[in-house]
Scaffold this active site. Structure first.
Site, mmCIF file in Angstrom:
data_model
loop_
_atom_site.group_PDB
_atom_site.id
_atom_site.type_symbol
_atom_site.label_atom_id
_atom_site.label_comp_id
_atom_site.label_asym_id
_atom_site.label_seq_id
_atom_site.Cartn_x
_atom_site.Cartn_y
_atom_site.Cartn_z
ATOM 1 C CB CYS A 90 -0.858 -0.007 1.258
ATOM 2 S SG CYS A 90 -1.745 -1.556 1.451
ATOM 3 N NE ARG B 27 4.395 1.712 -1.520
ATOM 4 C CZ ARG B 27 5.570 1.115 -1.297
ATOM 5 N NH1 ARG B 27 6.608 1.467 -2.037
ATOM 6 N NH2 ARG B 27 5.722 0.196 -0.378
ATOM 7 C CD1 TRP C 129 -2.780 -4.472 -5.229
ATOM 8 C CD2 TRP C 129 -2.298 -5.930 -3.612
ATOM 9 N NE1 TRP C 129 -2.734 -5.711 -5.793
ATOM 10 C CE2 TRP C 129 -2.455 -6.641 -4.827
ATOM 11 C CE3 TRP C 129 -1.981 -6.649 -2.479
ATOM 12 C CZ2 TRP C 129 -2.320 -8.016 -4.929
ATOM 13 C CZ3 TRP C 129 -1.846 -8.026 -2.567
ATOM 14 C CH2 TRP C 129 -2.018 -8.693 -3.785
ATOM 15 C CG ASN D 25 2.353 -1.264 3.254
ATOM 16 O OD1 ASN D 25 1.731 -2.240 2.825
ATOM 17 N ND2 ASN D 25 3.467 -0.826 2.722
ATOM 18 N N GLY D 26 1.064 -3.784 5.306
ATOM 19 C CA GLY D 26 1.652 -5.047 5.775
ATOM 20 C C GLY D 26 0.543 -6.033 6.104
ATOM 21 C CD GLU E 202 10.557 -8.134 -18.546
ATOM 22 O OE1 GLU E 202 10.309 -8.950 -17.642
ATOM 23 O OE2 GLU E 202 10.205 -6.936 -18.500
ATOM 24 C CE LYS F 64 7.536 -5.077 -18.192
ATOM 25 N NZ LYS F 64 7.956 -6.080 -17.321
ATOM 26 C CD GLU G 20 4.087 -6.569 -15.581
ATOM 27 O OE1 GLU G 20 3.834 -6.415 -14.388
ATOM 28 O OE2 GLU G 20 5.233 -6.527 -16.037
ATOM 29 C CG HIS H 225 11.732 -31.334 -25.806
ATOM 30 N ND1 HIS H 225 12.186 -32.604 -26.104
ATOM 31 C CD2 HIS H 225 12.723 -30.485 -26.174
ATOM 32 C CE1 HIS H 225 13.413 -32.538 -26.586
ATOM 33 N NE2 HIS H 225 13.775 -31.261 -26.642
ATOM 34 C CE LYS I 296 7.819 -0.081 -10.376
ATOM 35 N NZ LYS I 296 8.083 -0.664 -11.712
HETATM 36 C C1 AGP Z 1 7.575 -6.326 -13.462
HETATM 37 O O1 AGP Z 1 7.010 -5.697 -14.599
HETATM 38 C C2 AGP Z 1 6.576 -6.543 -12.370
HETATM 39 N N1 AGP Z 1 5.961 -5.350 -11.974
HETATM 40 C C3 AGP Z 1 7.115 -7.395 -11.239
HETATM 41 O O2 AGP Z 1 7.413 -8.667 -11.776
HETATM 42 C C4 AGP Z 1 8.379 -6.867 -10.505
HETATM 43 O O3 AGP Z 1 9.485 -6.936 -11.361
HETATM 44 C C5 AGP Z 1 8.630 -7.771 -9.294
HETATM 45 O O4 AGP Z 1 7.511 -7.669 -8.438
HETATM 46 C C6 AGP Z 1 9.895 -7.415 -8.527
HETATM 47 O O5 AGP Z 1 9.801 -6.098 -8.041
HETATM 48 P P1 AGP Z 1 11.143 -5.415 -7.437
HETATM 49 O O6 AGP Z 1 12.105 -5.313 -8.582
HETATM 50 O O7 AGP Z 1 10.708 -4.091 -6.902
HETATM 51 O O8 AGP Z 1 11.669 -6.339 -6.359
#
Ligand code: AGP
Length: 628
Positions: free
Chosen positions: A2, A30, A78, A104-105, A498, A502, A505, A521, A623
């Site tokens: 959060c 966040r 969140w 937060n937590g 990767e 992208k 997500e 395979h 984030k």
């Molecule tokens: C990447 O596009 C994502 N938002 C997610 O996989 C992110 O890379 C992952 O949560 C790690 O975050 P960090 O680099 O802040 O540890």
């Protein structure tokens, strides 16, 4: 994960509320299920909260404005416990409106505590959250403290917070205000981020310094299990025994132009285009006058590095893919085994670690709980831990033996782009430094690798300047594509992973990355007429890799795939098998991921836009994942 913001000023005005709302807007990435704000002044305590994005709260405040206030605390959520709803959003206000708390937590013993409160005090929760339990506990403890003779006010609230902390199991950043003490905010943290900002006649609190970066760059770190009393002119930090602590002060560089969209439609687009600068600044000032690599902040001696017999990179998501790219370089340059482990799997695997193991924690935010817990496990096992982070003063950087900072600048979009290429760059610097210190490479070889690395920002700019075809293809495919396969071999394999992440997500399309050699395979059964397959092709200057990947493209094309290829300028061997070719400048194999990632980032961004998705704040995500 959060967003938390607080502001305390000398006089009651709109100021604290305005600072908090602006800070929440900066932290909305966040978490954005719901948002709320509470304020207090001599006139009393008040609050507003609303499910949905921050705009919903702003609309509510316009209709039902808060009074002038000295202190304000705000929260974007969140959801972990309880669905996103008005009731479950923070702040939680209890004790007849006397106390407001944001959190937060995750409080792991919340149910047990709530049952005790219900039984002893006949108080029933109105929300489904763990936070409300803490609010009730804090209010009840506050009354106990006052009943013991402490004058109602900030000292009683601080003592109540100090007594509550040990009762909580789990993680927390807590901010509390009380109508008995409108001149203070009391906060506490355990394994969840909290930074104090020092202003002139007012002070700030935030999940990260970005929350108040418009008003100050002077910050204080709050350590594990510490409690802090913040007034407009003072910051007092205590441990759980009530002993005063001296916090570490640091300065952040969040120049405002780096934290606004700067004319781009989305933060993600802006950050994709900031990659040449992010890589260039991560490479800056890394050598001495003789051209030797000097990683000053590394704080691990050359002797220790020479005794290493293994490197394990731990990270999550995109950061883990950066580690997977780096692994090829580190093993090739340093001739030392290099594993990459997802942080959330790492400690449950019972890994073999000792003093000769270097664990490298890669993280943009430096607050990813899975990675924090993996770092702690590694240190308990005696391994040395190096953090590669983009956020100075973050938890992972503070809890590691050494830090290598990426200089990508604040990354606001949930989908990581410039942090990824900066992480790969920093891992390369680490690999070359290890090779230099351990004598695997002569200094002239190191300098040659560094010289080629220094050319990458310009090559990235070339990719960005020639990306119109990527946009065009993405706009055309976006609305009608429901599945994409990504293929890569060697360092292209993590880029395939990767590229798929992208697309998943931000465009919500099922996408999967495969090692190109793995297709036959099993996964090739997925390929049917029209299946979109994106393949990252190695340079023709590595014929043993190039030839095989061309065969893989032929295999899928023979089954009707729509083939998109990322290939080097001048590699015409791909033309007959590709519907579309995204070109990147020629570059050494190990550096190609820094270029081939860019068309895939742009592709995902454009497809998501074509599908009407929220590129910067995709659904269900945040984030920084600060819960396990
Ligand atoms: C990447 O596009 C994502 N938002 C997610 O996989 C992110 O890379 C992952 O949560 C790690 O975050 P960090 O680099 O802040 O540890």
């Amino acid at each position: 994960m959060c967003g938390i913001v607080g502001c305390i000023a000398r006089e009651a005005s709109r100021r604290s509320e305005e600072v908090v709302m602006a800070g929440l807007a900066r932290l909305e990435y966040r978490g954005y299920d719901s948002a709320g704000i509470a304020t207090v002044s001599n006139a009393g305590l008040d609050y507003r909260k609303k499910a949905g994005k921050l705009a919903n709260l702003q609309e509510k405040l316009e209709g039902e404005p808060l009074a002038d206030a000295t202190a304000a605390i705000g929260h974007t959520r969140w959801a972990t416990h309880g669905s996103p709803s008005d009731t479950n959003s923070h702040p939680h206000v209890v004790d007849g409106g006397a106390l407001a708390l944001i959190h937060n937590g995750i409080i792991e013993n919340a149910s047990l505590l709530m049952r005790r409160i219900q039984k002893d005090h006949d108080i029933d929760p109105v929300s489904e959250t763990d936070t409300e339990v803490v609010a009730h506990l804090l209010a009840l403890t506050y009354h106990d403290v006052c009943d013991s003779g402490v004058t109602p006010g900030v000292d009683a609230l601080a003592e109540a917070m100090r007594r509550v902390m040990p009762e909580l199991q789990g993680t927390f950043t807590l901010l509390a205000i009380h109508r008995d003490c409108p001149d203070a905010i009391v906060a506490a943290r355990r394994s969840s981020p909290l930074v104090i900002g020092l202003g002139d006649g007012q002070n700030y609190l935030g999940s990260d310094a970005l929350a108040f970066s418009e008003w100050t760059d002077q910050c204080l770190e709050i350590g594990q299990d510490q409690m802090v009393v913040v007034t407009s002119d003072s910051v007092r930090v205590y441990d759980t025994h009530g002993n005063r602590q001296t916090p570490h002060e640091f300065t952040v560089d969040f120049s405002h132009e780096r934290t606004s969209k700067g004319g781009w439609a989305t933060y993600m687009e802006k950050e994709i285009h900031e990659q040449p600068r992010a890589v260039a600044e991560t490479l800056e000032n890394r050598t001495d006058e003789q051209g030797y690599l000097t990683l000053d902040e590394l704080r691990i001696s050359a002797d220790v590095l020479r005794q290493l017999d293994k490197v394990i990179i731990i990270a999550c998501g995109t950061a883990a893919y950066a580690g997977q790219v780096a692994r090829y370089a580190i093993e090739h340059w340093c001739r030392i085994p290099c594993e990459v482990e997802l942080a959330h799997e790492f400690r449950y695997r019972d890994p073999v670690l000792d003093q000769q193991t270097l664990v490298v924690a890669v993280s943009q935010s430096g607050e990813t709980m899975d990675t924090i817990m993996a770092v702690r496990h590694a240190r308990e096992q005696g391994a040395r831990v190096l953090a590669i982070v983009n956020t100075p003063g973050s938890t992972i950087s503070r809890e590691s033996d050494a830090v290598l900072l990426t200089h990508a600048g604040p990354e606001i979009a949930v989908a990581s782009t410039k942090a990824f290429t900066a992480q790969v760059t920093a891992c390369y610097l680490l690999g070359l430094y290890l090779a230099q210190v351990r004598g695997n490479k002569y200094i002239d070889e190191i300098q040659d690798y560094l010289e080629k690395l220094s050319q990458i920002p310009d090559k990235m700019q070339t990719v960005l300047n020639t990306s119109s075809l990527v946009n065009e293809v993405a706009r055309e495919l976006g609305p009608k594509t429901e599945s994409v396969i990504f293929l890569g071999r060697h360092v292209g394999y993590p880029i395939a992973l990767e590229g798929a992440l992208k697309l998943k997500e931000i465009a919500y399309i099922h996408a999967e990355g495969f090692a190109a050699g793995e297709l036959k395979h099993g996964p090739i059964a997925l390929v049917d007429e029209g299946q979109v397959v994106v393949t990252i092709v190695p340079t023709p200057r590595r014929p043993e890799l190039h030839r095989k990947v061309i065969s893989n493209i032929q295999e899928v094309r023979a089954r009707g795939a729509y083939t998109i290829v990322v290939a080097e300028e001048g590699d015409d061997a791909v033309n007959e098998f590709a519907e579309v070719v995204f070109r990147v400048p020629q570059t050494p194999t190990l550096y190609m991921p820094l270029l081939s990632a860019i068309p895939l980032q742009i592709f995902a961004c454009e497809v998501a836009t074509a599908r009407g998705c929220d590129v910067d704040q995709p659904r269900n995500l945040a984030k920084s994942v600060t819960v396990e």
